[in-house]
Design a protein around this motif. Structure first.
Motif, PDB file in Angstrom:
ATOM      1  N   ALA A   1       0.436  -1.273   0.423  1.00  0.00           N
ATOM      2  CA  ALA A   1       0.243  -0.115  -0.019  1.00  0.00           C
ATOM      3  C   ALA A   1       0.723   0.786  -0.313  1.00  0.00           C
ATOM      4  N   ALA A   2       0.379   2.355  -1.039  1.00  0.00           N
ATOM      5  CA  ALA A   2       1.273   3.454  -1.572  1.00  0.00           C
ATOM      6  C   ALA A   2       1.088   4.709   0.187  1.00  0.00           C
ATOM      7  N   ARG A   3      -0.317   4.496   0.875  1.00  0.00           N
ATOM      8  CA  ARG A   3      -0.341   5.357   1.886  1.00  0.00           C
ATOM      9  C   ARG A   3      -1.708   4.504   2.532  1.00  0.00           C
ATOM     10  N   VAL A   4      -1.068   4.233   3.900  1.00  0.00           N
ATOM     11  CA  VAL A   4      -1.576   3.887   5.397  1.00  0.00           C
ATOM     12  C   VAL A   4      -1.602   4.964   6.291  1.00  0.00           C
ATOM     13  N   VAL A   5      -2.840   4.988   6.472  1.00  0.00           N
ATOM     14  CA  VAL A   5      -3.313   5.877   7.870  1.00  0.00           C
ATOM     15  C   VAL A   5      -4.420   4.992   8.965  1.00  0.00           C
ATOM     16  N   GLY A   6      -3.817   4.661  10.244  1.00  0.00           N
ATOM     17  CA  GLY A   6      -3.819   4.409  11.183  1.00  0.00           C
ATOM     18  C   GLY A   6      -4.951   4.882  12.116  1.00  0.00           C
ATOM     19  N   ILE A   7      -5.712   4.846  12.888  1.00  0.00           N
ATOM     20  CA  ILE A   7      -6.791   5.816  13.555  1.00  0.00           C
ATOM     21  C   ILE A   7      -7.581   5.369  15.186  1.00  0.00           C
ATOM     22  N   ASP A   8      -6.955   5.411  15.950  1.00  0.00           N
ATOM     23  CA  ASP A   8      -7.908   4.677  17.413  1.00  0.00           C
ATOM     24  C   ASP A   8      -8.209   5.735  18.014  1.00  0.00           C
ATOM     25  N   SER A   9      -8.783   6.106  19.739  1.00  0.00           N
ATOM     26  CA  SER A   9      -9.120   6.932  20.092  1.00  0.00           C
ATOM     27  C   SER A   9      -8.177   6.451  21.108  1.00  0.00           C
ATOM     28  N   GLU A  10      -7.348   5.603  21.641  1.00  0.00           N
ATOM     29  CA  GLU A  10      -6.138   5.464  22.730  1.00  0.00           C
ATOM     30  C   GLU A  10      -5.298   5.169  22.353  1.00  0.00           C
ATOM     31  N   ASP A  11      -4.630   6.707  23.029  1.00  0.00           N
ATOM     32  CA  ASP A  11      -3.163   6.331  22.687  1.00  0.00           C
ATOM     33  C   ASP A  11      -2.484   5.640  23.378  1.00  0.00           C
ATOM     34  N   LEU A  12      -2.964   5.139  24.090  1.00  0.00           N
ATOM     35  CA  LEU A  12      -2.083   3.630  24.491  1.00  0.00           C
ATOM     36  C   LEU A  12      -1.457   2.476  23.667  1.00  0.00           C
ATOM     37  N   TYR A  13      -3.376   2.397  22.816  1.00  0.00           N
ATOM     38  CA  TYR A  13      -2.681   1.619  21.823  1.00  0.00           C
ATOM     39  C   TYR A  13      -1.941   2.612  20.200  1.00  0.00           C
ATOM     40  N   LEU A  14      -1.865   3.548  19.837  1.00  0.00           N
ATOM     41  CA  LEU A  14      -1.646   4.642  19.180  1.00  0.00           C
ATOM     42  C   LEU A  14       0.227   4.565  18.976  1.00  0.00           C
ATOM     43  N   ASN A  15       0.147   4.818  20.737  1.00  0.00           N
ATOM     44  CA  ASN A  15       2.140   4.658  20.913  1.00  0.00           C
ATOM     45  C   ASN A  15       2.284   3.278  20.879  1.00  0.00           C
ATOM     46  N   GLN A  16       1.763   3.046  20.948  1.00  0.00           N
ATOM     47  CA  GLN A  16       2.630   0.788  20.949  1.00  0.00           C
ATOM     48  C   GLN A  16       2.363   1.049  19.040  1.00  0.00           C
ATOM     49  N   ALA A  17       1.091   1.709  18.427  1.00  0.00           N
ATOM     50  CA  ALA A  17       1.182   1.282  16.866  1.00  0.00           C
ATOM     51  C   ALA A  17       2.711   1.828  16.485  1.00  0.00           C
ATOM     52  N   ARG A  18       3.239   2.941  17.514  1.00  0.00           N
ATOM     53  CA  ARG A  18       4.143   4.018  16.654  1.00  0.00           C
ATOM     54  C   ARG A  18       5.204   3.446  16.695  1.00  0.00           C
ATOM     55  N   PHE A  19       5.408   2.760  17.081  1.00  0.00           N
ATOM     56  CA  PHE A  19       6.535   1.922  17.836  1.00  0.00           C
ATOM     57  C   PHE A  19       6.747   0.455  17.433  1.00  0.00           C
ATOM     58  N   ALA A  20       5.556  -0.230  17.166  1.00  0.00           N
ATOM     59  CA  ALA A  20       5.581  -1.485  16.390  1.00  0.00           C
ATOM     60  C   ALA A  20       5.942  -0.972  15.201  1.00  0.00           C
ATOM     61  N   ALA A  21       5.224   0.136  14.289  1.00  0.00           N
ATOM     62  CA  ALA A  21       6.136   0.107  13.026  1.00  0.00           C
ATOM     63  C   ALA A  21       7.433   0.968  12.763  1.00  0.00           C
ATOM     64  N   GLU A  22       8.135   1.321  13.758  1.00  0.00           N
ATOM     65  CA  GLU A  22       9.326   1.535  13.523  1.00  0.00           C
ATOM     66  C   GLU A  22       9.974   0.510  13.895  1.00  0.00           C
ATOM     67  N   VAL A  23       9.636  -0.006  14.833  1.00  0.00           N
ATOM     68  CA  VAL A  23      10.826  -1.734  15.303  1.00  0.00           C
ATOM     69  C   VAL A  23      10.595  -2.539  13.353  1.00  0.00           C
ATOM     70  N   GLU A  24       9.421  -2.768  12.287  1.00  0.00           N
ATOM     71  CA  GLU A  24       8.632  -3.154  11.898  1.00  0.00           C
ATOM     72  C   GLU A  24       9.756  -2.467  10.628  1.00  0.00           C
ATOM     73  N   GLY A  25      10.100  -1.118  10.084  1.00  0.00           N
ATOM     74  CA  GLY A  25      10.705  -0.264   9.662  1.00  0.00           C
ATOM     75  C   GLY A  25       9.644   0.105   8.302  1.00  0.00           C
ATOM     76  N   LEU A  26       8.519   0.363   8.824  1.00  0.00           N
ATOM     77  CA  LEU A  26       7.487   0.341   8.217  1.00  0.00           C
ATOM     78  C   LEU A  26       6.536   2.292   8.535  1.00  0.00           C
ATOM     79  N   GLU A  27       6.227   2.530   7.428  1.00  0.00           N
ATOM     80  CA  GLU A  27       5.653   4.253   7.395  1.00  0.00           C
ATOM     81  C   GLU A  27       4.397   4.454   7.013  1.00  0.00           C
ATOM     82  N   ILE A  28       3.463   4.285   8.270  1.00  0.00           N
ATOM     83  CA  ILE A  28       2.427   4.547   8.411  1.00  0.00           C
ATOM     84  C   ILE A  28       1.802   5.866   9.741  1.00  0.00           C
ATOM     85  N   GLU A  29       0.999   6.244   8.951  1.00  0.00           N
ATOM     86  CA  GLU A  29       0.481   7.506  10.457  1.00  0.00           C
ATOM     87  C   GLU A  29      -0.772   7.222  10.814  1.00  0.00           C
TER      88      GLU A  29
END
Length: 262
Positions: free
Chosen positions: A86-114
């Protein structure tokens, strides 16, 4: 990549494990370079085990496509879509706990996701339609589930919708007539008639579980919101295509609230 993620990777498994614990508790049991985020998960290897049951129904090549993951949690499905090109992936959630996890996981995996803090009720604020929208594990956490489907159809689903909801009750689906006389009542009691179970208090210890459909109810809600079911690869999972609504039946009270119609 953030400095903390860089440090965790540079210092090896022990530091990565420390960062994972620091960001917990996790609902997605991700495998981050050999480190499990929720090794004691009551569903085991979840959501990977769920994903394997319907992954074949998702386009294998998403090159050039835009994807929106609604209720992304720690980003498992967002990352899988990025891995499919996918050229662009945007993930949304209303819980900062999950968003912080998602940002960390994507960085560890080397994936560019907003990732953005946004409710499904506010998707109009995105101001764009996506080629592929994921709406999994969210419906039963909403007090206004049909409104959410109406808003997705109105504002963000450009083509395909991947839908999943916990289901309870009968799995059979009856054919429902277009109308019934006032005195006809028997169809309401049939197991295959569309139903939604309201949870006044808690289910599974979770106060955010509100509405759970049976199979017929899930399918009827998707059709009512303007989605054609293309494939049903797993009991709770539906791949749908956005259809144009041509009738004049009343639907969402305010489908355009929160932003201008694209």
């Amino acid at each position: 990549m953030s400095s903390t993620t860089n440090a965790a990777l540079a210092d090896g498994t022990e530091e990565l494990e420390r960062r994972v614990r620091e960001l917990g508790p996790w609902f997605h049991n991700l495998n981050l370079r050999g480190v499990r985020t929720a090794p004691e998960h009551f569903l085991g290897d979840y959501p990977a085990i769920k994903w394997r049951s319907f992954a074949h129904a998702i386009p294998a090549d998403l090159t050039g496509k835009s994807v929106l993951d609604v209720g992304c949690n720690a980003g498992f499905y967002s990352m899988e879509m990025k891995r499919r090109g996918a050229a662009r992936v945007v993930g949304i959630d209303s819980e900062d706990l999950y968003l912080n996890q998602a940002r960390f996981a994507a960085e560890v995996e080397g994936l560019e996701i907003e990732f953005r803090n946004l409710s499904v009720y506010d998707v109009a604020q995105l101001g764009e339609k996506f080629d592929f929208v994921i709406f999994m594990g969210v419906l039963y956490h909403l007090r206004h589930p049909l409104l959410a489907l109406d808003l997705l159809h109105e504002h963000v689903v450009g083509d395909l919708l991947l839908f999943q909801s916990m289901q309870r009750g009968a799995t059979e689906v009856d054919e429902v007539r277009g109308d019934y006389e006032f005195w006809e009542q028997d169809h309401f009691g049939r197991p295959g008639y569309p139903q939604m179970y309201f949870i006044e208090k808690r289910y599974c210890g979770d106060p955010t579980n509100w509405w759970v459909p049976n199979a017929a109810g899930a399918e009827a809600m998707l059709r009512s919101a303007g989605f054609d079911i293309v494939e049903h690869p797993e009991q709770e999972v539906y791949l749908c295509r956005r259809a144009e609504i041509t009738d004049d039946e009343p639907r969402a009270a305010y489908p355009a609230r929160g932003g201008a119609r694209p």
